[in-house]
Design a protein around this motif. Structure first.
Motif: not given
Length: 232
Positions: A59-63, A102-104, A144-153, A198-204
């Motif tokens: 995603t735009s947050l990483g791989t 740098g997270g999981t 998890t990462g610099w933004f904390g932990t987010i859950i996306c579906t 989360s609103f932080l979740c990328p759209g795709s």
């Protein structure tokens, strides 16, 4: 008189074409899953797709990258009713999969079983032998990462919330990993669509993975040791 002859000629021509078309046997592409090779007995039953190269979800947050994974299901010998009962990905060392931030990342299947998929014979010169379609794909990703932990579906972006992979027979010289003489399936940057979180979740997101696919030589044994082969 001339007009009558012309009309008669048209009628004869139309009748001839109709007769010719009626004489051509109807034909439609079919699919048969065999044991061992193209001449083997038809196979219906349990199948397991096992990762043979790392899977990635980007995603735009990483791989996130996982190096262990199984997809379990059942299928009919004509390729229909590919129903998925288990979808498990992890990493060694792990169990969570590392991501480029740098997270999981942990991916969990939602709303199993995923029913009504299919294997369809459809060879492409210099490429695949078939397609493997998994329908009703729905996953939850905890990252998890610099933004904390987010859950996306996310769900599959194809028809029926599907993902579609290229399928390869064990003797196809163009199969993804030629050192493994088993049926294989590969997804390359297949699009997943956000359905919640989360609103932080990328759209795709995009999904890439390569699997070997085996059945059971003895039904119900739990041993996935049966080579599979797809033909028309």
């Amino acid at each position: 008189m001339k007009r009558t002859r012309n009309l008669a000629a048209v009628v004869v021509a139309v009748t001839t074409v109709a007769f010719t078309l009626a004489s051509v046997p109807a034909w439609a592409a079919t699919t048969t899953i065999h044991r061992d090779n193209a001449a083997g007995a038809a196979y219906s039953g349990k199948v397991r797709a096992t990762l043979i190269a790392p899977a990635t979800v980007s995603t735009s947050l990483g791989t996130g990258t996982c190096n262990i994974g199984n997809i379990d299901g059942t299928v009919q010998s004509n390729g229909t009713a590919l129903n998925i009962s288990a979808f498990n990905f992890s990493n060694n060392p792990g169990p969570a999969c590392p991501n480029s931030g740098g997270g999981t990342s942990t991916v969990t299947a939602v709303s199993l079983p995923w029913n009504d998929g299919n294997v369809t014979y459809g060879p492409v010169s210099g490429g695949r032998d078939s397609t493997v379609t998994i329908k009703n794909v729905n996953v939850s990703a905890a990252t998890t990462g610099w933004f904390g932990t987010i859950i996306c579906t996310y769900r599959g972006s194809g028809t029926g919330n599907s993902i579609v992979m290229d399928g390869f027979n064990p003797d196809n010289a163009n199969r993804p990993i030629t050192s493994i003489a088993q049926a294989q399936a590969k997804a390359t940057n297949y699009n997943l669509v956000k359905t919640g979180g989360s609103f932080l979740c990328p759209g795709s997101a995009t999904f890439s993975a390569t699997f070997q696919i085996l059945g059971e030589t003895t039904a119900g044994s739990g041993a996935y040791d049966q080579k599979l082969y797809v033909t028309s």
